[in-house]
Design an enzyme around this catalytic site. Structure first.
Site, mmCIF file in Angstrom:
data_model
loop_
_atom_site.group_PDB
_atom_site.id
_atom_site.type_symbol
_atom_site.label_atom_id
_atom_site.label_comp_id
_atom_site.label_asym_id
_atom_site.label_seq_id
_atom_site.Cartn_x
_atom_site.Cartn_y
_atom_site.Cartn_z
ATOM 1 C CB THR A 108 35.183 42.201 30.794
ATOM 2 O OG1 THR A 108 35.344 42.602 32.477
ATOM 3 C CG2 THR A 108 35.532 43.355 30.093
ATOM 4 N NE ARG A 146 38.931 46.110 40.678
ATOM 5 C CZ ARG A 146 38.633 45.568 39.192
ATOM 6 N NH1 ARG A 146 37.725 46.012 38.617
ATOM 7 N NH2 ARG A 146 39.617 44.655 38.896
ATOM 8 C CB VAL A 147 38.994 52.341 38.619
ATOM 9 C CG1 VAL A 147 39.242 52.157 37.119
ATOM 10 C CG2 VAL A 147 38.042 53.008 39.273
ATOM 11 N N GLY A 148 39.293 48.761 37.606
ATOM 12 C CA GLY A 148 40.206 47.986 36.953
ATOM 13 C C GLY A 148 40.731 48.203 35.734
ATOM 14 C CG ASP A 149 41.550 45.188 32.733
ATOM 15 O OD1 ASP A 149 40.975 45.058 33.815
ATOM 16 O OD2 ASP A 149 41.525 45.040 31.651
ATOM 17 C CB THR A 164 38.240 40.231 28.906
ATOM 18 O OG1 THR A 164 37.478 39.636 29.925
ATOM 19 C CG2 THR A 164 38.575 38.862 27.655
ATOM 20 N N GLY A 165 39.783 40.075 31.876
ATOM 21 C CA GLY A 165 40.259 39.071 32.828
ATOM 22 C C GLY A 165 40.442 39.866 34.231
ATOM 23 N N GLY A 196 41.651 42.202 36.271
ATOM 24 C CA GLY A 196 42.012 43.772 36.089
ATOM 25 C C GLY A 196 43.482 43.927 36.889
HETATM 26 N N1 GLY Z 1 39.011 43.012 33.728
HETATM 27 C C1 GLY Z 1 37.656 43.746 34.403
HETATM 28 C C2 GLY Z 1 38.211 44.275 35.647
HETATM 29 O O1 GLY Z 1 39.115 43.741 36.158
HETATM 30 O O2 GLY Z 1 37.437 44.969 36.150
#
Ligand code: GLY
Length: 304
Positions: free
Chosen positions: A174, A202-205, A225-226, A228
């Protein structure tokens, strides 16, 4: 009006970057930092600097954003991005969007040309097109290296995404940027292809305000970053800003927030921070996080 000294920082993802990929990640971060800094030095806005730097990172296949992003479980590239300005708290984001080279620019258009904050999927793609952005074929975003890596993961019955951040060479890069400009305005942005082999949709952070990104001229700008799903549990970006609002330095706030991520969510990740006085902080609990920052005094590029 007081003139502030600008500052700029980018990251290229927090994960176990293999030795032979470190220099490529550092080079991409260095270029992006220079892109943003050149805008700030000419008196340009933090928002312009963040967008331009992230576009550069999205173009670099070393990172999990734009070209070179991870594939989802169906073998597609689905992209998430957010941008936020600290003066107004205005923000725009896109998620699970396909066929766009620079999701960060669509996120900015969501912020500036709609009354919404987040557009997803086909709606985001149609919006981008309506705003004059040319769509691309998936093949333009997909690199052979990511396809090969995806096939390796698909062949593993017991693949766990958290392993990708802490102890394997499964890539996850990311990208993000934070800037403060000569007017003392903060901006932050984040862009990603998400996690390896994520489910469709899927949607992350990253595109969620307060999680993958936050900016408030009263406290700080942050990009995260990391992993999510763990970052979302502790609303990591806003947590950093809240620690700063309590009186902590940018560096201590970054470390405290990563401590909360680890303790409360067993999470893995990193943050970059610039506070309202232009001080830089960063922290990560993965083996490495590629990053670069520039102030009047220093240019720093590191992965550990
Ligand atoms: N941090 C990016 C994700 O998990 O999508």
């Amino acid at each position: 009006m007081t003139s502030f000294t600008p500052a700029f920082i980018v990251h290229g993802g927090a994960w176990d970057i293999p030795d032979n990929e470190v220099e490529g990640h550092l080079a991409g971060c260095r270029v992006a930092a220079q892109v943003g800094w050149s805008i700030l030095k000419k008196g340009g806005s933090a928002l312009d600097a963040v967008e331009a730097a992230i576009r550069s990172l999205e173009d670099d296949p070393a990172f999990d954003a734009g070209k070179g992003a991870w594939l989802n479980s169906a073998g597609e590239v689905e992209l998430d991005a957010i941008i936020m300005e600290g003066a107004t708290l205005n923000n725009g984001a896109v998620a699970a969007m396909q066929h766009v080279r620079h999701p960060i620019s669509v996120a900015r258009l969501v912020m500036e040309r709609t009354t919404h904050s987040l557009l997803v999927g086909l709606g985001a793609e149609h919006f981008a097109q309506a705003q004059g952005i040319s769509l691309c074929d998936e093949s333009e975003l997909l690199t052979g290296q990511e396809l090969e890596r995806w096939k390796v993961i698909k062949a593993q019955k017991d693949f766990k995404v958290e392993i990708a951040f802490g102890g394997s060479s499964t890539p996850h890069g990311t990208v993000g940027a934070v800037a403060i400009d000569v007017n003392g305005h903060l901006a932050a942005g984040t862009s990603t292809g998400g996690t390896p082999n994520k489910l469709q949709g899927r949607v992350g952070d990253s595109p969620l305000i307060g999680c993958g990104c936050y900016a408030d001229d009263l406290s700080a700008g942050v990009s995260a970053t990391g992993w999510g799903e763990s970052i979302m549990k502790v609303v990591l970006g806003k947590a950093v800003c809240d620690f700063i609002a309590q009186g902590h330095t940018a560096q201590v706030a970054a470390e405290k927030a990563i401590g909360v991520l680890a303790d409360r969510a067993q999470g893995l990740g990193g943050v970059i921070v610039i506070d309202r006085s232009g001080k830089i902080g960063l922290a990560f609990n993965t083996p490495r996080m590629a990053h670069a920052w520039i102030t009047d005094e220093q240019v720093i590029t590191r992965a550990d």
